[in-house]
Design a protein around this motif. Structure first.
Motif, PDB file in Angstrom:
ATOM      1  N   UNK A 133       0.816  -1.224   0.000  1.00 56.32           N
ATOM      2  CA  UNK A 133       0.000   0.000   0.000  1.00 56.32           C
ATOM      3  C   UNK A 133       0.846   1.269   0.000  1.00 56.32           C
ATOM      4  N   UNK A 134       2.181   1.111  -0.076  1.00 56.44           N
ATOM      5  CA  UNK A 134       3.084   2.257  -0.118  1.00 56.44           C
ATOM      6  C   UNK A 134       3.573   2.725   1.234  1.00 56.44           C
ATOM      7  N   UNK A 135       3.089   2.119   2.317  1.00 56.39           N
ATOM      8  CA  UNK A 135       3.531   2.545   3.641  1.00 56.39           C
ATOM      9  C   UNK A 135       4.923   1.985   3.945  1.00 56.39           C
ATOM     10  N   UNK A 172       7.448  -2.499  14.684  1.00 58.00           N
ATOM     11  CA  UNK A 172       6.147  -3.096  14.965  1.00 58.00           C
ATOM     12  C   UNK A 172       5.023  -2.565  14.094  1.00 58.00           C
ATOM     13  N   UNK A 173       5.123  -1.288  13.687  1.00 57.58           N
ATOM     14  CA  UNK A 173       4.081  -0.694  12.865  1.00 57.58           C
ATOM     15  C   UNK A 173       4.699   0.120  11.740  1.00 57.58           C
ATOM     16  N   UNK A 174       3.961   0.196  10.653  1.00 57.30           N
ATOM     17  CA  UNK A 174       4.400   0.985   9.495  1.00 57.30           C
ATOM     18  C   UNK A 174       3.979   2.429   9.666  1.00 57.30           C
ATOM     19  N   UNK A 175       4.696   3.321   9.011  1.00 56.73           N
ATOM     20  CA  UNK A 175       4.298   4.721   8.963  1.00 56.73           C
ATOM     21  C   UNK A 175       3.162   4.844   7.952  1.00 56.73           C
ATOM     22  N   UNK A 176       2.360   5.898   8.041  1.00 55.90           N
ATOM     23  CA  UNK A 176       1.291   6.068   7.028  1.00 55.90           C
ATOM     24  C   UNK A 176       1.876   6.191   5.625  1.00 55.90           C
ATOM     25  N   UNK A 177       1.130   5.662   4.667  1.00 53.56           N
ATOM     26  CA  UNK A 177       1.571   5.737   3.269  1.00 53.56           C
ATOM     27  C   UNK A 177       1.589   7.187   2.825  1.00 53.56           C
ATOM     28  N   UNK A 178       2.588   7.571   2.005  1.00 55.30           N
ATOM     29  CA  UNK A 178       2.619   8.940   1.497  1.00 55.30           C
ATOM     30  C   UNK A 178       1.438   9.185   0.562  1.00 55.30           C
ATOM     31  N   UNK A 179       0.966  10.425   0.546  1.00 55.62           N
ATOM     32  CA  UNK A 179      -0.183  10.767  -0.325  1.00 55.62           C
ATOM     33  C   UNK A 179       0.253  10.950  -1.746  1.00 55.62           C
TER      34      UNK A 179
END
Length: 102
Positions: free
Chosen positions: A69-71, A95-102
Motif C-alpha cells: 500500500x506504499x507505507x 512493529x508498525x508501518x508509517x502512514x503511506x505517502x499521499x
C-alpha cells in the motif's frame, strides 16, 4: 506485515586494502527481501538500504521496507558475528508501518 527477529547469515566480499568485509547495500536489500519473503510466505518486499553493511560486530543500519500500500516500515540490521568474509546479522522490523505517502 508482521515480522519478528530473524537470524541471517550472508557472504560478503572483502574490500581491497582493508580487512573488514562489507556487504553492498544492494546485496543487503536483496538478502533482506528474500529472507523476509521466505519467513512470511509473502512476495518479496521492496527494501532499500542507505549504505553498505560493514562486517564489524555491533554495526547497525536501518533499511526501509515499502509495503504493497506504499507505507514504509523500518528494518534494523545488526551484525552479530563475522567469520572471515561471512557476516551474520539479526533483522528486526518495526512493529508498525508509517502512514503511506499521499
Amino acid at each position: 506485515m508482521a515480522v519478528g527477529t530473524l537470524l541471517v547469515g550472508c557472504s560478503a566480499s572483502v574490500d581491497v586494502g582493508t580487512s573488514t568485509p562489507k556487504m553492498s547495500l544492494d546485496k543487503l536489500a536483496t538478502t533482506l527481501s528474500e529472507k523476509l519473503a521466505a519467513t512470511t510466505g509473502q512476495p518479496k518486499p521492496d527494501i532499500n538500504c542507505p549504505e553498505d553493511l560493514a562486517g564489524k560486530v555491533g554495526t547497525t543500519t536501518r533499511c526501509t521496507l515499502t509495503a504493497d500500500d506504499g507505507s514504509p516500515l523500518g528494518v534494523t540490521v545488526k551484525v552479530t558475528s563475522v567469520d572471515g568474509d561471512q557476516i551474520n546479522f539479526d533483522i528486526q522490523a518495526d512493529g508498525t508501518a508509517s502512514p503511506a505517502p499521499n
